[in-house]
Design an enzyme around this catalytic site. Structure first.
Site, mmCIF file in Angstrom:
data_model
loop_
_atom_site.group_PDB
_atom_site.id
_atom_site.type_symbol
_atom_site.label_atom_id
_atom_site.label_comp_id
_atom_site.label_asym_id
_atom_site.label_seq_id
_atom_site.Cartn_x
_atom_site.Cartn_y
_atom_site.Cartn_z
ATOM 1 N N LYS A 208 0.839 -1.201 0.000
ATOM 2 C CA LYS A 208 0.000 0.000 0.000
ATOM 3 C C LYS A 208 0.879 1.258 0.000
ATOM 4 O O LYS A 208 0.691 2.161 -0.796
ATOM 5 C CB LYS A 208 -0.914 -0.036 1.227
ATOM 6 C CG LYS A 208 -1.865 1.126 1.322
ATOM 7 C CD LYS A 208 -2.820 0.930 2.497
ATOM 8 C CE LYS A 208 -3.631 2.188 2.746
ATOM 9 N NZ LYS A 208 -4.580 2.057 3.838
ATOM 10 N N GLU A 214 10.549 -4.718 4.540
ATOM 11 C CA GLU A 214 10.587 -6.129 4.144
ATOM 12 C C GLU A 214 10.298 -6.275 2.646
ATOM 13 O O GLU A 214 11.004 -6.979 1.920
ATOM 14 C CB GLU A 214 9.519 -6.932 4.923
ATOM 15 C CG GLU A 214 9.802 -7.115 6.396
ATOM 16 C CD GLU A 214 9.251 -5.980 7.257
ATOM 17 O OE1 GLU A 214 8.998 -4.873 6.722
ATOM 18 O OE2 GLU A 214 9.092 -6.201 8.466
ATOM 19 N N GLY A 271 -4.884 -2.191 5.085
ATOM 20 C CA GLY A 271 -4.126 -3.339 4.582
ATOM 21 C C GLY A 271 -4.800 -4.659 4.893
ATOM 22 O O GLY A 271 -4.938 -5.535 4.034
ATOM 23 N N ARG A 272 -5.255 -4.824 6.140
ATOM 24 C CA ARG A 272 -5.830 -6.120 6.541
ATOM 25 C C ARG A 272 -7.257 -6.302 6.032
ATOM 26 O O ARG A 272 -7.877 -7.324 6.284
ATOM 27 C CB ARG A 272 -5.752 -6.277 8.060
ATOM 28 C CG ARG A 272 -6.335 -5.122 8.844
ATOM 29 C CD ARG A 272 -5.922 -5.168 10.313
ATOM 30 N NE ARG A 272 -6.394 -4.008 11.075
ATOM 31 C CZ ARG A 272 -5.753 -2.856 11.174
ATOM 32 N NH1 ARG A 272 -4.610 -2.680 10.530
ATOM 33 N NH2 ARG A 272 -6.239 -1.872 11.900
ATOM 34 N N GLU A 357 -4.455 -6.859 14.944
ATOM 35 C CA GLU A 357 -3.988 -5.526 14.529
ATOM 36 C C GLU A 357 -5.136 -4.525 14.614
ATOM 37 O O GLU A 357 -4.913 -3.327 14.807
ATOM 38 C CB GLU A 357 -3.403 -5.572 13.105
ATOM 39 C CG GLU A 357 -2.532 -4.374 12.766
ATOM 40 C CD GLU A 357 -1.681 -4.554 11.510
ATOM 41 O OE1 GLU A 357 -0.492 -4.889 11.618
ATOM 42 O OE2 GLU A 357 -2.213 -4.354 10.400
ATOM 43 N N HIS A 388 -4.553 -33.599 17.963
ATOM 44 C CA HIS A 388 -3.423 -34.406 18.444
ATOM 45 C C HIS A 388 -2.318 -33.519 18.987
ATOM 46 O O HIS A 388 -1.169 -33.961 19.101
ATOM 47 C CB HIS A 388 -2.911 -35.298 17.302
ATOM 48 C CG HIS A 388 -3.925 -36.326 16.902
ATOM 49 N ND1 HIS A 388 -3.990 -37.572 17.487
ATOM 50 C CD2 HIS A 388 -4.963 -36.254 16.024
ATOM 51 C CE1 HIS A 388 -5.002 -38.241 16.959
ATOM 52 N NE2 HIS A 388 -5.614 -37.463 16.076
ATOM 53 N N LYS A 508 9.626 -0.712 14.176
ATOM 54 C CA LYS A 508 10.168 -0.379 12.849
ATOM 55 C C LYS A 508 11.242 0.708 12.983
ATOM 56 O O LYS A 508 12.307 0.624 12.375
ATOM 57 C CB LYS A 508 9.059 0.179 11.936
ATOM 58 C CG LYS A 508 8.052 -0.828 11.434
ATOM 59 C CD LYS A 508 7.147 -0.147 10.406
ATOM 60 C CE LYS A 508 5.872 -0.898 10.161
ATOM 61 N NZ LYS A 508 4.925 -0.195 9.304
HETATM 62 O O1 F6P Z 1 2.269 -4.297 9.949
HETATM 63 C C1 F6P Z 1 1.963 -2.987 9.674
HETATM 64 C C2 F6P Z 1 1.420 -2.787 8.296
HETATM 65 O O2 F6P Z 1 1.286 -1.433 8.084
HETATM 66 C C3 F6P Z 1 0.101 -3.506 8.046
HETATM 67 O O3 F6P Z 1 -0.984 -2.837 8.533
HETATM 68 C C4 F6P Z 1 0.125 -3.655 6.572
HETATM 69 O O4 F6P Z 1 -0.795 -4.598 6.134
HETATM 70 C C5 F6P Z 1 1.564 -4.071 6.352
HETATM 71 O O5 F6P Z 1 2.297 -3.311 7.300
HETATM 72 C C6 F6P Z 1 2.106 -3.869 4.968
HETATM 73 O O6 F6P Z 1 2.059 -2.529 4.577
HETATM 74 P P1 F6P Z 1 2.226 -2.114 3.071
HETATM 75 O O7 F6P Z 1 1.111 -2.727 2.290
HETATM 76 O O8 F6P Z 1 2.171 -0.618 3.052
HETATM 77 O O9 F6P Z 1 3.565 -2.629 2.587
#
Ligand code: F6P
Length: 545
Positions: A208, A214, A271-272, A357, A388, A508
């Site tokens: 987003k 990452e 995002g979620r 979240e 199990h 972060k």
């Molecule tokens: O973990 C924090 C967060 O902002 C989430 O809410 C989001 O889904 C994720 O990081 C990834 O963010 P982006 O889509 O901006 O890379």
């Protein structure tokens, strides 16, 4: 509003004292129709909530609480595009992502602007692209068709499509390999690409913000892998990288053609809550545009149900209110989600982000620190594997863990007696959890006195049973929307903002500060606490050897 000060909450508190020790055995014995009475169908899903520690009075008080905290008005505010995500000044309009073409939804901050045509336009572009990849007409740099799609994203830009691709494997184009890379651990991207041919591989960089460490680290590694594999020609990027994002400038800076190869969405999609936006592009490639439209129809059916059904027959509202009952009155800390379908293996992980979240918050919308419990710890594994492993604790442990059991009448992979045996376990577990086995029953089986307590099952362990005909795109859409709206219901009761996530920021920021301290050649001046300083020094020593 402080929910604990409402009349309904106070009444629930008094009522709780009268029912806290009542056993499900007695509730069922007193009402032979309980199993039918406490069951509802909505949005294509069937919910049996009779195995909960509730009476008609509990239900009335819980729905009264929903009324008193203004759940109905909050639902309308969300669907009506009000900027209910107040800490970020945003509307919350994921329902617009699955609204039928021709409907009208406005972000209240931009009066007159109908978002539905924007949604449909992106959807159509995604559909054209997905068909090109699926048909083989989208060619890579060397003229070969795409056989591998790798989605690079994390959190909401990974969990939704990854979970759904697995859930809908029977609906997928098997010619294509679809993989997901999320972790910044290099092992993830290296292992995901190990056996792929760059000439036949397409990357979807899904973020987003397009700033997530990452995702950008993995995207850069993938970019280098591709260039190394295709002779270093930068022109290859256009045919092998597309982006899903709200940040066109950053996408372009990465080297992706933002005009032609970016699929957008909007700040009013969290995002979620984004799997049904362009974030679901990898899923659409896998299951096809028609399958994706079915998924959206399932979401929409549950949206309609949530918006219109009275709370006592409203699946998301009921799940939310029952969660409040256990968390705030019984003091339960966690909630298990137990899908009896192997393809839903990632569903609990998906729900962890959606729920934790969203509702892992400690202040109200007004910034006041709460003195009531908010979101639970959500966890789970597919049945029967969990049976199990951790079900021992569910049956005989000292903690009360409410659980949702998810099952399907038909298997997408029918083989002999597998499905009936799976579902026999499904029904057996909720029966055993509710009714248990008394000491007298154990004794009557001739068990030695010293083993009677060991073999006794106290029962009275609450469960919801969610049943659908088959795990297909429509059902999955309804299931996701069910939990989205459950989470919303609880957020409204607790008076918190379910749509921000400030709690992920501090880690972060600190990681950005620590990374150069790990990488520096000279011993860095460390100014953390003594534990963190010592750990960094130990890591640097270990890294050298
Ligand atoms: O973990 C924090 C967060 O902002 C989430 O809410 C989001 O889904 C994720 O990081 C990834 O963010 P982006 O889509 O901006 O890379």
């Amino acid at each position: 509003m402080n929910p604990t000060k409402t009349k309904a909450w106070q009444a629930l508190q008094a009522h709780f004292e009268t029912v806290r020790t009542v056993h499900l055995r007695d509730l069922f014995a007193a009402d032979p129709a309980r199993g039918e009475r406490f069951a509802v169908e909505g949005g294509g899903l069937f919910l049996d909530f009779s195995k909960n520690r509730i009476t008609d009075e509990t239900l009335g008080l819980l729905t009264g609480l929903a009324d008193e905290v203004g759940l109905r008005a909050r639902i309308e505010a969300m669907f009506g595009g009000q900027r209910i995500n107040t800490t970020e000044g945003r509307a919350v309009l994921h329902a617009a992502l699955r609204a039928p073409e021709g409907s009208h939804i406005h972000d209240a901050g931009e009066p007159g602007h109908d978002v539905v045509p924007d949604v449909q336009a992106v959807l159509q572009r995604c559909e054209v692209f997905a068909e090109q990849v699926r048909s083989g007409s989208w060619r890579g740099h060397l003229g070969r068709s795409i056989r591998n799609v790798v989605n690079i994203g994390i959190g909401g830009s990974d969990l939704g499509p990854a979970m759904a691709c697995e859930a809908l494997r029977p609906d997928s184009e098997r010619r294509l390999t679809v993989r997901f890379v999320s972790n910044i651990d290099g092992t993830h991207v290296v292992e995901a690409l190990r056996d792929l041919d760059p000439a036949e591989t397409l990357f979807i960089i899904c973020s987003k913000t397009f700033t997530t460490q990452e995702t950008l680290t993995n995207a850069n590694t993938a970019r280098q892998w591709l260039l190394d594999g295709l002779g270093g020609d930068e022109a290859a990027i256009t045919r092998h990288f597309v982006a899903v994002s709200t940040a066109a400038d950053k996408v372009a800076a990465f080297g992706i053609d933002a005009e032609r190869n970016m699929f957008g969405f909007w700040d009013w999609v969290g995002g979620r809550y984004s799997v049904d936006s362009a974030v679901g592009l990898a899923l659409m490639v896998a299951i096809g545009p028609q399958g994706f439209r079915e998924l959206l129809a399932g979401f929409h059916a549950m949206d309609q149900h949530f918006r219109t059904a009275p709370f006592e027959q409203n699946l998301p509202a009921l799940l939310g209110l029952l969660g409040v009952w256990y968390g705030n009155f019984f003091g339960c800390d966690s909630h298990a989600v137990l899908p009896y379908d192997q393809n839903l293996a990632r569903f609990p992980a998906y729900l962890q982000q959606l729920d934790m979240e969203s509702n892992g918050k400690r202040v109200t919308l007004d910034g006041e620190v709460v003195d009531w419990q908010t979101g639970p710890i959500v966890w789970g594994e597919p049945g029967t594997n969990g049976q199990h492993a951790f079900y021992q604790l569910l049956h005989q442990g000292t903690r009360l863990v409410p659980a949702d059991f998810l099952g399907f009448c038909r298997s997408r992979n029918p083989r002999g007696e597998h499905h009936d045996l799976l579902m026999a376990n499904f029904f057996a577990q909720t029966e055993a959890l509710a009714f248990g086995k008394t000491g007298d029953e154990v004794r009557a089986e001739g068990v030695a006195d010293e083993l009677v307590t060991h073999k006794t099952f106290p029962g009275n362990r609450p469960t919801n049973t969610i049943l659908a005909d088959a795990l297909d795109p429509r059902t999955l859409g309804a299931l996701i929307a069910l939990y989205e709206h459950k989470v919303f219901t609880q957020g409204v009761v607790w008076g918190i903002n379910s749509f921000d996530q400030w709690g992920v920021e501090l880690g972060k920021v600190l990681a950005k500060r620590i990374a150069p301290e790990l990488q520096a050649d000279a011993e860095p001046q460390l100014a953390h606490d003594s534990s963190t300083n010592a750990l960094i020094r130990r890591y640097r020593r270990g890294r050298r050897t």
